[in-house]
Design a protein around this motif. Structure first.
Motif, short mmCIF file in Angstrom:
data_model
loop_
_atom_site.label_atom_id
_atom_site.label_comp_id
_atom_site.label_asym_id
_atom_site.label_seq_id
_atom_site.Cartn_x
_atom_site.Cartn_y
_atom_site.Cartn_z
N ALA A 5 1.14 -1.32 0.05
CA ALA A 5 0.25 -0.16 -0.41
C ALA A 5 0.58 0.98 -0.10
O ALA A 5 0.65 2.35 -0.40
CB ALA A 5 -0.36 0.41 0.95
N LEU A 6 2.53 1.41 0.85
CA LEU A 6 3.05 2.02 0.53
C LEU A 6 3.93 2.73 -0.70
O LEU A 6 4.13 3.62 -1.14
CB LEU A 6 3.45 2.29 1.87
N LEU A 7 4.12 1.64 -1.50
CA LEU A 7 5.46 1.39 -2.81
C LEU A 7 4.18 2.11 -4.21
O LEU A 7 3.20 0.96 -3.64
CB LEU A 7 6.09 0.80 -2.94
N PRO A 8 4.85 2.14 -5.05
CA PRO A 8 4.06 3.26 -6.06
C PRO A 8 3.78 1.44 -6.56
O PRO A 8 4.82 0.56 -7.06
CB PRO A 8 4.89 4.03 -6.57
N THR A 9 2.64 1.71 -7.45
CA THR A 9 2.56 0.84 -7.36
C THR A 9 1.87 0.76 -8.94
O THR A 9 0.75 1.85 -9.80
CB THR A 9 0.82 0.00 -7.31
N LEU A 10 2.42 0.70 -10.30
CA LEU A 10 2.18 1.02 -11.40
C LEU A 10 1.56 -0.43 -12.29
O LEU A 10 1.19 -1.59 -12.35
CB LEU A 10 3.97 0.77 -12.35
N THR A 11 -0.32 0.05 -12.54
CA THR A 11 -0.74 -1.01 -13.24
C THR A 11 -1.10 -0.86 -15.15
O THR A 11 -1.74 -1.10 -16.26
CB THR A 11 -2.25 -0.24 -12.77
N ARG A 12 -0.29 0.35 -15.72
CA ARG A 12 -0.34 0.90 -17.06
C ARG A 12 1.14 0.78 -17.49
O ARG A 12 2.39 0.56 -16.92
CB ARG A 12 -0.93 2.34 -17.25
N LYS A 13 1.10 0.37 -19.02
CA LYS A 13 2.08 0.20 -19.81
C LYS A 13 3.31 1.13 -19.91
O LYS A 13 3.92 1.28 -19.49
CB LYS A 13 2.05 -0.23 -20.39
N ASP A 36 13.21 6.83 -16.85
CA ASP A 36 13.63 8.28 -16.16
C ASP A 36 13.82 7.58 -15.41
O ASP A 36 14.62 8.76 -14.50
CB ASP A 36 12.09 8.69 -15.83
N THR A 37 14.61 6.44 -14.55
CA THR A 37 15.34 5.80 -13.15
C THR A 37 17.13 6.24 -13.77
O THR A 37 16.57 5.13 -14.49
CB THR A 37 15.20 4.98 -12.53
N LEU A 38 17.67 7.17 -13.42
CA LEU A 38 19.21 7.12 -14.05
C LEU A 38 19.63 7.13 -12.68
O LEU A 38 19.62 7.47 -11.82
CB LEU A 38 19.11 8.87 -14.45
N ASP A 39 20.58 6.58 -12.70
CA ASP A 39 21.78 6.37 -12.23
C ASP A 39 22.00 5.24 -11.02
O ASP A 39 22.07 5.46 -10.01
CB ASP A 39 22.33 7.49 -12.09
N LYS A 40 20.55 4.88 -10.72
CA LYS A 40 20.24 3.55 -10.19
C LYS A 40 19.41 2.99 -10.74
O LYS A 40 19.27 2.89 -11.44
CB LYS A 40 18.54 4.65 -9.14
N VAL A 41 19.61 1.78 -9.73
CA VAL A 41 19.10 0.18 -10.30
C VAL A 41 17.73 0.59 -9.95
O VAL A 41 16.90 1.38 -9.03
CB VAL A 41 19.71 -0.49 -8.72
N LEU A 42 16.97 -0.04 -10.88
CA LEU A 42 15.08 0.16 -10.71
C LEU A 42 14.87 -1.34 -10.29
O LEU A 42 14.80 -2.53 -11.00
CB LEU A 42 14.81 0.50 -11.89
N VAL A 43 13.86 -1.07 -9.42
CA VAL A 43 13.43 -2.61 -8.47
C VAL A 43 11.58 -2.95 -9.17
O VAL A 43 10.88 -2.27 -8.54
CB VAL A 43 13.95 -3.23 -6.86
N LEU A 44 11.67 -3.71 -10.09
CA LEU A 44 10.43 -3.95 -10.74
C LEU A 44 9.54 -4.63 -9.67
O LEU A 44 10.10 -6.22 -9.94
CB LEU A 44 10.29 -3.84 -11.98
N ARG A 45 8.71 -5.29 -8.88
CA ARG A 45 8.37 -6.47 -8.23
C ARG A 45 7.19 -6.93 -9.11
O ARG A 45 5.85 -5.83 -9.36
CB ARG A 45 7.59 -6.01 -7.05
N VAL A 53 12.57 1.35 -5.59
CA VAL A 53 11.09 0.29 -6.00
C VAL A 53 9.68 0.84 -6.43
O VAL A 53 9.39 2.17 -5.73
CB VAL A 53 10.99 -0.35 -4.30
N ALA A 54 9.30 0.03 -7.08
CA ALA A 54 7.90 -0.17 -7.24
C ALA A 54 7.38 -1.45 -8.10
O ALA A 54 7.86 -2.32 -8.04
CB ALA A 54 8.03 0.51 -9.04
N LEU A 55 5.81 -1.59 -8.09
CA LEU A 55 5.86 -2.68 -8.09
C LEU A 55 4.67 -3.05 -9.57
O LEU A 55 4.10 -2.01 -8.89
CB LEU A 55 4.65 -2.59 -6.82
#
Length: 152
Positions: free
Chosen positions: A4-12, A21-30, A59-61
Motif C-alpha cells: 500500500a505504501l510503494l508505488p503500484t504501476l498498472t499501465r504500460k 527516467d530512473t537514471l544512475d539508480k537500480v530500478l527494482v520492479l516487483r 522500488v516499484a510494484l
C-alpha cells in the motif's frame, strides 16, 4: 503493509516512463499481486528496505493482472509470482544465481539484508558496465523452482 505504501504501476506507459527516467539508480520492479501471500511478504521486505537503498535504488510494484501490463508479463515470461526484475539506466540487468533463469528473481527474499546485498551487487556491476552480475547470496538462500516446459 508495504504494497500500500510503494508505488503500484498498472499501465504500460507508467512502466515505460519509470524505466526510462530512473537514471544512475537500480530500478527494482516487483511483478505480482497485492492479494498473494508471498507477494505481501516480499512487499514488506521491499518497503522496509526502500529507505535504506534510496540513494542507489528505486522500488516499484507492477500489478500482473492489469491488462496494459500483459506486454511486460509476456516479454519477461512472468509465470511464477512474485518475480522481481532489475534495471539500470534503462538496461535490463540480469543476475546469475545458479538457476536456469537469469532475467529475474523469482520468489521472496529471506531477509532485508539479502535484498540489500542483491541490489548492491547489481548496482556495483552496473557501475562497471556489466549487464549480468553474480548473485552474492549463498545457494541455500536462493529460492529454487522446478521449471516445467510444456509441449517439448
Amino acid at each position: 503493509m508495504g504494497s500500500a505504501l510503494l508505488p503500484t504501476l498498472t499501465r504500460k506507459r507508467e512502466v515505460d516512463v519509470i524505466i526510462r527516467d530512473t537514471l544512475d539508480k537500480v530500478l527494482v520492479l516487483r511483478f505480482g499481486r497485492a492479494s498473494d501471500a508471498v507477494c505481501l511478504q516480499l512487499d514488506d521486505v521491499l518497503f522496509r528496505t526502500s529507505q535504506d537503498i534510496s540513494k542507489f535504488a528505486t522500488v516499484a510494484l507492477v500489478d500482473v493482472d492489469a491488462e496494459e501490463i500483459q506486454v511486460y508479463v509476456k516479454y519477461f515470461d512472468i509465470t511464477l509470482i512474485p518475480s522481481t526484475v532489475f534495471f539500470f539506466n534503462a538496461h535490463h540487468m540480469k543476475m546469475d544465481s545458479g538457476t536456469a533463469d537469469h532475467t529475474k528473481w523469482i520468489g521472496s527474499f529471506h531477509s532485508k539484508q539479502d535484498f540489500i546485498d542483491v541490489v548492491e551487487a547489481i548496482f556495483r556491476g552496473a557501475m562497471k558496465g556489466k549487464l549480468i552480475v553474480n548473485c552474492p547470496l549463498p545457494p541455500e538462500r536462493i529460492p529454487r523452482f522446478q521449471l516445467l516446459f510444456k509441449d517439448l
